[in-house]
Enzyme design. Sequence first.
Site, mmCIF file in Angstrom:
data_model
loop_
_atom_site.group_PDB
_atom_site.id
_atom_site.type_symbol
_atom_site.label_atom_id
_atom_site.label_comp_id
_atom_site.label_asym_id
_atom_site.label_seq_id
_atom_site.Cartn_x
_atom_site.Cartn_y
_atom_site.Cartn_z
ATOM 1 N N GLY A 160 -9.325 12.546 -0.815
ATOM 2 C CA GLY A 160 -8.466 13.223 0.087
ATOM 3 C C GLY A 160 -7.204 13.632 -0.625
ATOM 4 N N ARG A 161 -6.381 13.814 -0.127
ATOM 5 C CA ARG A 161 -4.899 14.306 -0.898
ATOM 6 C C ARG A 161 -4.581 13.637 -2.194
ATOM 7 N NH1 ARG A 161 -3.975 14.641 4.795
ATOM 8 N NH2 ARG A 161 -3.361 16.537 5.708
ATOM 9 N N ILE A 162 -4.394 12.279 -1.645
ATOM 10 C CA ILE A 162 -4.319 11.469 -2.807
ATOM 11 C C ILE A 162 -5.113 11.135 -3.928
ATOM 12 C CG2 ILE A 162 -3.494 8.834 -3.221
ATOM 13 C CD1 ILE A 162 -2.335 8.717 -0.660
ATOM 14 N N ARG A 182 -17.826 11.114 2.165
ATOM 15 C CA ARG A 182 -18.682 11.459 3.322
ATOM 16 C C ARG A 182 -19.487 12.671 2.858
ATOM 17 N NH1 ARG A 182 -14.913 11.029 8.243
ATOM 18 N NH2 ARG A 182 -13.698 11.586 6.545
ATOM 19 N N THR A 183 -18.784 13.836 2.304
ATOM 20 C CA THR A 183 -19.486 14.982 2.120
ATOM 21 C C THR A 183 -18.790 15.680 0.789
ATOM 22 O OG1 THR A 183 -17.607 15.987 3.395
ATOM 23 C CG2 THR A 183 -19.839 15.827 4.242
ATOM 24 N N ARG A 239 -6.372 0.212 0.737
ATOM 25 C CA ARG A 239 -6.545 -0.637 1.961
ATOM 26 C C ARG A 239 -7.320 -2.134 1.443
ATOM 27 N NH1 ARG A 239 -2.561 1.339 3.295
ATOM 28 N NH2 ARG A 239 -1.994 2.047 5.403
ATOM 29 N N ASP A 263 -2.940 -2.673 -5.529
ATOM 30 C CA ASP A 263 -1.777 -2.791 -4.926
ATOM 31 C C ASP A 263 -1.797 -3.185 -3.280
ATOM 32 O OD1 ASP A 263 1.037 -1.645 -4.618
ATOM 33 O OD2 ASP A 263 0.170 0.094 -3.458
ATOM 34 N N GLU A 268 -2.677 -9.253 3.047
ATOM 35 C CA GLU A 268 -1.456 -8.922 2.498
ATOM 36 C C GLU A 268 -0.406 -9.149 3.712
ATOM 37 O OE1 GLU A 268 -1.808 -4.665 1.327
ATOM 38 O OE2 GLU A 268 -0.378 -4.469 2.657
ATOM 39 N N HIS A 286 1.846 -3.911 -2.784
ATOM 40 C CA HIS A 286 1.916 -2.577 -1.975
ATOM 41 C C HIS A 286 3.268 -1.675 -1.950
ATOM 42 C CE1 HIS A 286 -0.154 -0.912 2.078
ATOM 43 N NE2 HIS A 286 0.604 0.007 1.171
ATOM 44 N N GLY A 288 2.777 1.623 -3.320
ATOM 45 C CA GLY A 288 2.216 2.776 -3.401
ATOM 46 C C GLY A 288 3.090 4.138 -3.030
HETATM 47 C C1 8YV Z 1 3.270 2.230 3.242
HETATM 48 C C2 8YV Z 1 0.745 3.184 3.079
HETATM 49 O O1 8YV Z 1 3.232 1.135 2.377
HETATM 50 O O2 8YV Z 1 1.245 5.304 3.746
HETATM 51 C C3 8YV Z 1 0.366 4.219 3.867
HETATM 52 O O3 8YV Z 1 -0.709 4.273 4.340
HETATM 53 O O4 8YV Z 1 0.133 2.264 2.852
HETATM 54 C C4 8YV Z 1 2.256 3.107 2.511
HETATM 55 O O5 8YV Z 1 2.685 4.352 2.175
HETATM 56 C C5 8YV Z 1 3.006 1.770 4.409
HETATM 57 O O6 8YV Z 1 2.552 2.731 5.209
HETATM 58 C C6 8YV Z 1 4.389 1.390 4.961
HETATM 59 O O7 8YV Z 1 4.108 1.058 6.534
#
Ligand code: 8YV
Length: 332
Positions: A160-162, A182-183, A239, A263, A268, A286, A288
């Site tokens: 995806g974007r990330i 998926r594709t 996740r 992360d 968690e 966490h 990120g």
């Molecule tokens: C945040 C994330 O820690 O964007 C997400 O999906 O896991 C992180 O950017 C989280 O959303 C904070 O609520």
Amino acid sequence: MAQDDLLMPVPLPPLVQEGLAKSFNLIKLWEERDPEAVLAAIAPRMRFIATGVPILADGVSYPISAAVVARFPKLELVANLGVGYDNIDAGACAARGVIVTNTPDVLTEETADTAFGLLLCVIRQFPQADRYLREGKWLKTGFPLTASLRGRTMGIVGLGRIGRAIARRGEAFGLKIAYHGRTAQADAPWPFYERLEDMARACDILMVSTPGGPATRNLIDAKILDALGPQGVLINIARGSVVDEPALIAALREGRILSAGLDVFAGEPEVPAELIAMDHVVLLPHVGSASHATRDAMSALVVDNALSFAAGRGPLTPVAETPWPSRPEKAH
Ligand code: 8YV
């Protein structure tokens, strides 16, 4: 003019609270002495909810399940802080014509930075080297040599974007890139693997950047870790649910993979004691997207989504399951 109510079940950052309080009558559920009584009173009329995953919410969690969606017959919008929205049953929202928004784009580069920093820390053992120095061990002898990023292939699970932002960083560091999803994506220049196991076999870094939720639960299991192999490194910034944690712990303990950088965790902020006891893995709480600038941008996007929607201009960043304007007819 009376302001519309907006329910915030979990504490979101001050910028979100302040931004929404200007235009809505904000109901902060976690501050209520009797949240159940408040919910019973407001549920029949509530149209807007702003929420997020518990990471920012002091452990208070309020998943927007199908049952919760059903409890709010007039619900129109759930605005989520975070690009991931596995805390929300978007399918149930779609079925009832409820729009879900998330916070894409604004956190892409930050999260990719975190992923790459974590990868470097895992491969070159920088956190361990820092501890080594502080403990005075350098005075006796140098830090042991480490593994290297040189010559490695990074397989990205979820382009995806990330994932793409991580791939770009990987290329700049001289890594070979592959991806699984998926594709195949026509504009992605990297080899696509339809089977994750095949990609795991062909690479020695597995970078997990796929959405959470039922579709990806335990996607990374013992079989995938064994395919990654004894020099393999797993990085997860997506996740915790995507990785079979007991299988990962076993693979790390038995040296069936080299290391992991995590992360995110299945339960968690609880982290398995077995992982905490392992010195060769790198564990982050966490973080990120957790810079001031990025969290502020995410917060602003939550507010802007709610304001735009409530003003009749539609959501800015609806999720794929609840597109705008072609939303289904409301069921109520
Ligand atoms: C945040 C994330 O820690 O964007 C997400 O999906 O896991 C992180 O950017 C989280 O959303 C904070 O609520």
